[in-house]
Design an enzyme around this catalytic site. Structure first.
Site, PDB file in Angstrom:
ATOM      1  N   ASP A  21     -56.238  -7.784  -7.529  1.00 20.75           N
ATOM      2  CA  ASP A  21     -56.802  -6.456  -7.286  1.00 20.75           C
ATOM      3  C   ASP A  21     -58.313  -6.530  -7.499  1.00 20.75           C
ATOM      4  O   ASP A  21     -58.773  -7.155  -8.451  1.00 20.75           O
ATOM      5  CB  ASP A  21     -56.159  -5.470  -8.273  1.00 20.75           C
ATOM      6  CG  ASP A  21     -56.766  -4.079  -8.174  1.00 20.75           C
ATOM      7  OD1 ASP A  21     -57.270  -3.717  -7.093  1.00 20.75           O
ATOM      8  OD2 ASP A  21     -56.714  -3.351  -9.183  1.00 20.75           O
ATOM      9  N   ASN A  23     -60.361  -3.476  -6.868  1.00 24.50           N
ATOM     10  CA  ASN A  23     -60.971  -2.144  -7.042  1.00 24.50           C
ATOM     11  C   ASN A  23     -60.319  -1.324  -8.160  1.00 24.50           C
ATOM     12  O   ASN A  23     -60.519  -0.119  -8.246  1.00 24.50           O
ATOM     13  CB  ASN A  23     -60.961  -1.360  -5.725  1.00 24.50           C
ATOM     14  CG  ASN A  23     -59.542  -1.090  -5.244  1.00 24.50           C
ATOM     15  OD1 ASN A  23     -58.590  -1.614  -5.821  1.00 24.50           O
ATOM     16  ND2 ASN A  23     -59.399  -0.281  -4.218  1.00 24.50           N
ATOM     17  N   ASP A  29     -55.324  -6.689  -3.154  1.00 27.17           N
ATOM     18  CA  ASP A  29     -55.906  -6.286  -1.868  1.00 27.17           C
ATOM     19  C   ASP A  29     -56.502  -7.484  -1.128  1.00 27.17           C
ATOM     20  O   ASP A  29     -56.545  -8.599  -1.656  1.00 27.17           O
ATOM     21  CB  ASP A  29     -56.953  -5.182  -2.088  1.00 27.17           C
ATOM     22  CG  ASP A  29     -57.819  -5.447  -3.317  1.00 27.17           C
ATOM     23  OD1 ASP A  29     -58.347  -6.570  -3.396  1.00 27.17           O
ATOM     24  OD2 ASP A  29     -57.914  -4.566  -4.205  1.00 27.17           O
ATOM     25  N   ASP A  98     -47.298 -11.326   8.847  1.00 27.09           N
ATOM     26  CA  ASP A  98     -45.841 -11.216   8.792  1.00 27.09           C
ATOM     27  C   ASP A  98     -45.425 -10.186   9.833  1.00 27.09           C
ATOM     28  O   ASP A  98     -45.782  -9.011   9.718  1.00 27.09           O
ATOM     29  CB  ASP A  98     -45.463 -10.745   7.369  1.00 27.09           C
ATOM     30  CG  ASP A  98     -44.068 -11.162   6.963  1.00 27.09           C
ATOM     31  OD1 ASP A  98     -43.183 -11.112   7.826  1.00 27.09           O
ATOM     32  OD2 ASP A  98     -43.874 -11.516   5.782  1.00 27.09           O
ATOM     33  N   ASP A 200     -40.199 -11.917  10.440  1.00 26.98           N
ATOM     34  CA  ASP A 200     -39.238 -11.315   9.520  1.00 26.98           C
ATOM     35  C   ASP A 200     -37.915 -10.985  10.217  1.00 26.98           C
ATOM     36  O   ASP A 200     -37.913 -10.429  11.325  1.00 26.98           O
ATOM     37  CB  ASP A 200     -39.847 -10.018   8.961  1.00 26.98           C
ATOM     38  CG  ASP A 200     -38.964  -9.362   7.926  1.00 26.98           C
ATOM     39  OD1 ASP A 200     -38.823  -9.934   6.837  1.00 26.98           O
ATOM     40  OD2 ASP A 200     -38.394  -8.290   8.221  1.00 26.98           O
ATOM     41  N   GLU A 257     -37.711 -16.419  10.120  1.00 31.99           N
ATOM     42  CA  GLU A 257     -36.744 -16.230   9.031  1.00 31.99           C
ATOM     43  C   GLU A 257     -35.379 -16.262   9.715  1.00 31.99           C
ATOM     44  O   GLU A 257     -34.857 -15.255  10.166  1.00 31.99           O
ATOM     45  CB  GLU A 257     -36.974 -14.886   8.331  1.00 31.99           C
ATOM     46  CG  GLU A 257     -36.166 -14.783   7.055  1.00 31.99           C
ATOM     47  CD  GLU A 257     -36.123 -13.373   6.469  1.00 31.99           C
ATOM     48  OE1 GLU A 257     -35.854 -13.263   5.272  1.00 31.99           O
ATOM     49  OE2 GLU A 257     -36.335 -12.393   7.189  1.00 31.99           O
ATOM     50  N   HIS A 329     -41.008 -14.519  -1.853  1.00 32.86           N
ATOM     51  CA  HIS A 329     -40.987 -13.184  -2.479  1.00 32.86           C
ATOM     52  C   HIS A 329     -39.591 -12.584  -2.528  1.00 32.86           C
ATOM     53  O   HIS A 329     -39.426 -11.470  -3.018  1.00 32.86           O
ATOM     54  CB  HIS A 329     -41.921 -12.262  -1.690  1.00 32.86           C
ATOM     55  CG  HIS A 329     -41.416 -12.025  -0.300  1.00 32.86           C
ATOM     56  ND1 HIS A 329     -41.357 -13.023   0.641  1.00 32.86           N
ATOM     57  CD2 HIS A 329     -40.907 -10.921   0.289  1.00 32.86           C
ATOM     58  CE1 HIS A 329     -40.827 -12.533   1.748  1.00 32.86           C
ATOM     59  NE2 HIS A 329     -40.555 -11.265   1.573  1.00 32.86           N
ATOM     60  N   ASP A 330     -38.594 -13.291  -1.974  1.00 35.40           N
ATOM     61  CA  ASP A 330     -37.222 -12.770  -1.984  1.00 35.40           C
ATOM     62  C   ASP A 330     -36.323 -13.515  -2.966  1.00 35.40           C
ATOM     63  O   ASP A 330     -35.105 -13.281  -3.000  1.00 35.40           O
ATOM     64  CB  ASP A 330     -36.598 -12.887  -0.584  1.00 35.40           C
ATOM     65  CG  ASP A 330     -37.170 -11.871   0.385  1.00 35.40           C
ATOM     66  OD1 ASP A 330     -37.589 -10.783  -0.061  1.00 35.40           O
ATOM     67  OD2 ASP A 330     -37.213 -12.164   1.591  1.00 35.40           O
TER      68      ASP A 330
HETATM   69  C1  NOJ Z   1     -36.901 -10.139   4.757  1.00 31.68           C
HETATM   70  C2  NOJ Z   1     -38.089  -9.958   3.876  1.00 31.68           C
HETATM   71  O1  NOJ Z   1     -38.513 -11.203   3.416  1.00 31.68           O
HETATM   72  C3  NOJ Z   1     -37.677  -9.010   2.770  1.00 31.68           C
HETATM   73  O2  NOJ Z   1     -38.619  -8.949   1.730  1.00 31.68           O
HETATM   74  C4  NOJ Z   1     -37.434  -7.670   3.406  1.00 31.68           C
HETATM   75  O3  NOJ Z   1     -36.964  -6.778   2.426  1.00 31.68           O
HETATM   76  C5  NOJ Z   1     -36.416  -7.763   4.549  1.00 31.68           C
HETATM   77  N1  NOJ Z   1     -36.625  -8.911   5.400  1.00 31.68           N
HETATM   78  C6  NOJ Z   1     -36.485  -6.536   5.408  1.00 31.68           C
HETATM   79  O4  NOJ Z   1     -37.660  -6.539   6.178  1.00 31.68           O
HETATM   80 CA    CA Z   2     -56.686  -2.798  -5.064  1.00 31.63          CA
END
Ligand code: NOJ
Ligand code: CA
Length: 573
Positions: A21, A23, A29, A98, A200, A257, A329-330
């Protein structure tokens, strides 16, 4: 394989909300990414995958896009995005965005217009259907739990489809006008100098609209109808059109994906004329030492992981490149997934990334992985903010788990663990923000942070830098990308080993998940003593030299070795 610029990809994935971050609003960001570009360059990465930064109500942290041609103000502006692309380029780094094109946000102008006129132009951008017998059109379950159909407010018997949350209505890819619109969006972004896109949920674009109810697969009477919503026949037509019209003109890197690629589909998916440049290899994502199915059998799990990795490579069989990764991130953090508490130590955490980093393919690291960031288990569900994580908790309860058991399951696998703010230094909030972070920082930042590791030449960060530099070393890189893969020692429990070979090099990678020493006759790895004696040690996780003598290699607990075999025999193919 025809050589492509992106074959040399060592990627770094950024979850912008949690990266840096600048700000003080507690949300990472684009200026934060710009500020930290030097760190990414120092790691040796040459591609960044930026999770979605488009305008979004953030029901799914940006995977619910309300405008595909702008930047959400919480991340910055279009100008910031152009600056990021330009500054990254100066450092030899290309940016992937993405593309979330299976669904939009329900707040997207298209959907708002569609709600007003479901039978008009924009109604045809989405999937509206009449309900049946007073309920939804069928019993499909959404991937995030609950019915995949939501009733249209103010209409008698009309529903729209959402494979994810109800705020993420699915786009209707059967409509050529929608497809054309998405292609235009991609082309416009590519013109700004992007390197490409991560795609995605791309295997869900095509659905099999057969409205019969399916046999329920859970107590809710619903069915996760994967056969009807994933890799459905005809999907490749959409994907090829997208490639030809949107990606190919700018030679974009596209990573889908896309799971469960069948051997007969490899050419069409990632072959020379396939739909994507590459797809993620998800073979390891079902492994977690705290999943009940492993019953605490860490070695059994590791062996299965090894076999799945090799299986996935065998399916591809040199016809394309997978994208190898351990974190995103999943998923929760790899140290917490692969290593039981008692097995986490400086050797084991270095051994993990070596398991797949030198396999054929391109590679991706996820923010924080390079310093070994860890899960942050919560005391109560209130501390989790992710809707699907809450839905999963509810599913556990429905399946009869007690609240404590359900929380334990969430704590050991929630995707939110990977979304805690990046730990840059030991100052308040780990240097991520001067304000209040949108999601709590893991308190271990006081000792586990980037700055501390940067100062310590023996840190995990420096190990990761070495890892990347070996992978990208000019005289080795092509062997790692195009060389043959020869699995080794596959019948040895707890050992994951392979050789990469071409006319220039023979490189042996050996990793051990054993907590005790293990003696390996070199002949079993097809590496003679002569080859070992004249070899070059490229990477290891012990301070003292590897133990090999008299035709035997003694692997120490959790040891990993990357060795370029020497001597006359080197490079025979
Ligand atoms: C896969 C993404 O990586 C995930 O984070 C997201 O929740 C789902 N697709 C829906 O877009
Ligand atoms: Ca910020």
């Amino acid at each position: 394989m025809k050589k492509q610029w992106w074959h040399r990809t060592v990627g770094y994935q950024i979850y912008p909300k949690s990266f840096q971050d600048t700000n003080g609003d507690g949300i990472g960001d684009l200026q934060g990414v710009i500020r930290r570009l030097d760190k990414i360059a120092a790691l040796g990465a040459n591609v960044i995958w930026l999770c979605p930064v488009f305008p979004s109500p953030m029901v799914d942290n940006g995977y619910d896009v309300s405008d595909y041609m702008d930047i959400d103000p919480c991340f910055g502006s279009m100008e910031d995005m152009k600056e990021l692309i330009a500054k990254a380029k100066e450092k030899g780094i290309r940016i992937l965005m993405d593309l979330v094109a299976n669904h939009s946000s329900d707040q997207h102008e298209w959907f708002q217009k569609a709600l007003r006129d479901p039978y008009g132009k924009y109604g045809n951008y989405y999937v509206f259907r009449e309900g049946r017998a007073g309920g939804p059109p069928n019993n499909w379950r959404s991937i995030f739990g609950g019915s995949a159909w939501e009733k249209v407010p103010g209409r008698e018997n009309l529903y729209y489809l959402h494979l994810f949350t109800k705020q993420q209505p699915d786009l209707n890819w059967e409509n050529p006008e929608l497809r054309e619109e998405i292609c235009r969006i991609i082309r416009e972004w590519m013109e700004l100098g992007l390197g490409g896109f991560r795609l995605d949920a791309i295997s869900h674009l095509k659905k099999n609209y057969d409205y019969e109810d399916l046999p329920a697969d859970g107590p809710d009477g619903l069915c996760l109808a994967f056969d009807h919503i994933n890799n459905v026949k005809g999907l490749s037509d959409f994907l090829l059109e997208l490639k030809e019209k949107a990606f190919a003109p700018s030679d974009a890197l596209t990573i889908g994906e896309y799971d469960n690629m069948k051997p007969e589909d490899v050419e069409a998916v990632i072959g020379e004329n396939g739909s994507f440049s590459s797809v993620f290899d998800f073979s390891h994502t079902h492994h977690n030492v705290y999943y009940p199915e492993w019953n605490g059998d860490t070695l059994g799990m590791f062996n299965d992981y090894r076999d799945k990795l090799f299986e996935a490579q065998k399916v591809v069989d040199g016809r394309g490149l997978l994208c190898n990764f351990l974190e995103n991130h999943d998923k929760n953090r790899c140290i917490d997934r692969f290593l039981a508490k008692e097995d986490r130590n400086p050797h084991s955490i270095r051994m993990l990334p070596v398991t797949n980093f030198f396999l054929p393919g391109i590679v991706f690291l996820y923010q924080g992985q390079e310093i070994g960031m860890r899960d942050f288990p919560k005391k109560s569900m209130d501390e989790y903010v992710d809707a699907p994580t809450h839905a999963e908790y509810e599913e556990f309860l429905k399946k009869g788990l007690t609240p404590e058991e359900a929380l334990f399951r969430i704590n050991s696998n929630s995707r939110e663990h990977s979304r805690t703010p990046m730990q840059w230094d030991g100052s308040e909030n780990a240097g991520f923000t001067t304000g209040t972070p949108w999601f709590a920082v893991n308190p271990n930042y006081t000792w586990l942070n980037y700055e501390a590791q940067e100062k310590d030449p023996d840190s995990l960060l420096h190990f990761y830098r070495k890892l990347v530099s070996v992978r990208r070393r000019p005289d080795l890189e092509e062997t790692f990308i195009y060389g043959r893969l020869i699995p080794r020692l596959q019948d040895r429990s707890g050992i994951l080993a392979y050789e990469r070979r071409d006319e220039r090099n023979r490189i042996l990678v050996v990793t051990s998940a054993l907590s005790e020493e293990m003696r390996l006759p070199l002949a079993e790895a097809d590496a003679t003593e002569a080859l070992m004696n004249e070899s070059e040690l490229l990477l290891d996780n012990y301070e003292t030299a590897p133990l090999f003598e008299k035709g035997e290699l003694t692997l120490r607990p959790w040891e990993c070795l990357v060795i370029r075999l020497g001597g006359k025999e080197r490079g025979t193919d």
